[in-house]
Design a protein around this motif. Structure first.
Motif, PDB file in Angstrom:
ATOM      1  N   PRO A 108      39.074  40.250  48.419  1.00 37.02           N
ATOM      2  CA  PRO A 108      39.345  39.569  49.687  1.00 37.02           C
ATOM      3  C   PRO A 108      40.825  39.644  50.050  1.00 37.02           C
ATOM      4  O   PRO A 108      41.691  39.502  49.183  1.00 37.02           O
ATOM      5  N   VAL A 109      41.106  39.871  51.317  1.00 35.60           N
ATOM      6  CA  VAL A 109      42.488  39.925  51.793  1.00 35.60           C
ATOM      7  C   VAL A 109      42.598  39.078  53.058  1.00 35.60           C
ATOM      8  O   VAL A 109      41.600  38.651  53.642  1.00 35.60           O
ATOM      9  N   LEU A 110      43.833  38.832  53.463  1.00 32.26           N
ATOM     10  CA  LEU A 110      44.081  38.102  54.706  1.00 32.26           C
ATOM     11  C   LEU A 110      43.501  38.872  55.881  1.00 32.26           C
ATOM     12  O   LEU A 110      43.468  40.105  55.862  1.00 32.26           O
ATOM     13  N   ALA A 130      39.681  44.498  50.903  1.00 32.61           N
ATOM     14  CA  ALA A 130      40.330  45.774  50.626  1.00 32.61           C
ATOM     15  C   ALA A 130      39.445  46.545  49.665  1.00 32.61           C
ATOM     16  O   ALA A 130      39.090  46.039  48.597  1.00 32.61           O
ATOM     17  N   MET A 131      39.045  47.741  50.046  1.00 40.56           N
ATOM     18  CA  MET A 131      38.293  48.631  49.175  1.00 40.56           C
ATOM     19  C   MET A 131      39.305  49.531  48.462  1.00 40.56           C
ATOM     20  O   MET A 131      39.922  50.395  49.083  1.00 40.56           O
ATOM     21  N   MET A 132      39.476  49.310  47.170  1.00 42.85           N
ATOM     22  CA  MET A 132      40.543  49.949  46.413  1.00 42.85           C
ATOM     23  C   MET A 132      39.977  51.049  45.503  1.00 42.85           C
ATOM     24  O   MET A 132      38.978  50.842  44.816  1.00 42.85           O
ATOM     25  N   PRO A 150      45.324  31.772  47.764  1.00 37.13           N
ATOM     26  CA  PRO A 150      46.135  32.743  48.504  1.00 37.13           C
ATOM     27  C   PRO A 150      45.548  34.140  48.336  1.00 37.13           C
ATOM     28  O   PRO A 150      45.162  34.540  47.239  1.00 37.13           O
ATOM     29  N   PHE A 151      45.482  34.873  49.427  1.00 38.48           N
ATOM     30  CA  PHE A 151      44.969  36.240  49.379  1.00 38.48           C
ATOM     31  C   PHE A 151      46.093  37.214  49.702  1.00 38.48           C
ATOM     32  O   PHE A 151      46.975  36.913  50.512  1.00 38.48           O
ATOM     33  N   PRO A 152      46.075  38.393  49.101  1.00 36.68           N
ATOM     34  CA  PRO A 152      47.095  39.395  49.433  1.00 36.68           C
ATOM     35  C   PRO A 152      46.763  40.087  50.754  1.00 36.68           C
ATOM     36  O   PRO A 152      45.694  39.885  51.329  1.00 36.68           O
ATOM     37  N   GLY A 153      47.684  40.904  51.212  1.00 37.87           N
ATOM     38  CA  GLY A 153      47.430  41.757  52.357  1.00 37.87           C
ATOM     39  C   GLY A 153      47.004  43.137  51.880  1.00 37.87           C
ATOM     40  O   GLY A 153      47.058  43.448  50.688  1.00 37.87           O
ATOM     41  N   LEU A 154      46.587  43.978  52.818  1.00 40.67           N
ATOM     42  CA  LEU A 154      46.111  45.313  52.462  1.00 40.67           C
ATOM     43  C   LEU A 154      47.217  46.139  51.817  1.00 40.67           C
ATOM     44  O   LEU A 154      46.977  46.871  50.851  1.00 40.67           O
ATOM     45  N   ARG A 155      48.432  46.038  52.325  1.00 38.52           N
ATOM     46  CA  ARG A 155      49.542  46.812  51.765  1.00 38.52           C
ATOM     47  C   ARG A 155      49.817  46.421  50.316  1.00 38.52           C
ATOM     48  O   ARG A 155      50.113  47.272  49.474  1.00 38.52           O
ATOM     49  N   GLU A 156      49.712  45.125  50.027  1.00 39.50           N
ATOM     50  CA  GLU A 156      49.944  44.673  48.651  1.00 39.50           C
ATOM     51  C   GLU A 156      48.918  45.278  47.696  1.00 39.50           C
ATOM     52  O   GLU A 156      49.241  45.614  46.559  1.00 39.50           O
TER      53      GLU A 156
END
Length: 306
Positions: free
Chosen positions: A161-163, A274-276, A190-196
């Motif tokens: 999950p991300v912002l 985010a699909m990593m 707290p969730f990270p962003g896609l860039r993180e």
């Protein structure tokens, strides 16, 4: 607890691992994470469609890969990921912090804390973590461990999950608590962003790291439906600095009344993920050319014929 086969071995000096992790900020209460997942083991079926949708979108990436996988580790898949991998013919070990969730798995399973992976180097061809990384304190350390237990040219897939996931609920709780108590306590993770997320893969040393954005659209007839799903999924508050005890009903009612509703009083709450994707480095992988190795300059390419 069920164990895996002979390929699993020592994870290395435990004392060294403990020394490193003591310096990591402890944002999440891992005991609470286990308790909440244990409690949700009997209600997980009610949110299975959401979990299955996320897992399907993540595992679809295997269809674009020509490499075959013989062994896989499912980290925290909540009874959805491991069966899907086994259906593809991949021998899969399910791992979870919750003993009750492990006991419900039909295949090899091991109960463990996902922050420490008790496996030998090069134990798996594939590691999958679907909606299970957002409660980890040392996420860079965990990803480095994942890379270590992968064979060269092994694949790591993760859905996180991300912002701005749960942004509306976070803001509503903040406003309600400020109005009623003059202060706030942390209530939403707290969730990270896609860039993180992309940066985490690079920091852990994965080759060809990719983090794509995806959205799972959810709608609830009432705001309480959202809270019920979070509880049934084992996703209630596990922050170490959370307020202890039950939330006062008046505060909860005030917060829910502040959520933006649709014309029919339903609540739209999208799950942004985010699909990593990252590969364990191997000499056979494509390598970027070094400066000076190009056979044609950028200027020539831009001036060339269409």
């Amino acid at each position: 607890m069920r164990s895996h086969d002979r390929r699993l071995g020592s994870a290395g000096p435990r004392a060294h691992i403990r020394t490193m992790t003591t310096e990591v900020p402890q944002i999440f209460d891992r005991h609470a994470v286990r308790v909440h997942r244990d409690r949700a083991a009997t209600t997980m079926a009610t949110v299975r469609p959401i979990l299955a949708e996320a897992a399907t979108r993540l595992l679809d990436r295997l269809d674009d890969v020509t490499r075959s996988f013989g062994t896989a580790l499912d980290i925290g898949g909540r009874g959805v990921v491991a069966p899907a991998l086994r259906a593809r013919g991949i021998a899969t070990v399910a791992a979870d912090l919750s003993p009750r969730l492990c006991a419900r798995d039909d295949g090899p399973a091991i109960c463990m804390d996902g922050e420490w992976l008790p496996f030998a180097a090069h134990s798996f061809d594939l590691v999958v973590a679907c909606l299970s990384l957002h409660g980890v304190n040392d996420l860079p350390g965990l990803l480095a461990q994942v890379r270590r237990i992968l064979v060269p040219d092994g694949l790591f897939l993760a859905c996180m999950p991300v912002l701005p996931t749960l942004g509306g609920l976070r803001h509503a709780l903040l406003e309600a608590e400020t109005a009623r108590r003059g202060g706030v306590s942390p209530r939403v993770s707290p969730f990270p962003g896609l860039r993180e997320c992309a940066g985490l893969l690079q920091r852990a040393g994965f080759a060809l790291p990719v983090a794509d954005a995806d959205v799972i659209h959810l709608s609830y007839r009432t705001p309480m439906g959202l809270l019920t799903d979070l509880r049934h999924a084992g996703e209630t508050n596990t922050l170490r600095q959370r307020a202890r005890g039950l939330t006062h009903p008046a505060l909860l009612a005030d917060a829910l009344a502040r959520l933006p509703l649709e014309a029919d009083d339903s609540l739209t709450q999208d799950l942004h993920v985010a699909m990593m994707t990252g590969w364990s480095p191997a000499p056979t992988q494509p390598q970027p050319l070094r400066p000076g190795q190009f056979s044609i300059s950028l200027e020539q390419a831009l001036r060339g014929k269409p």
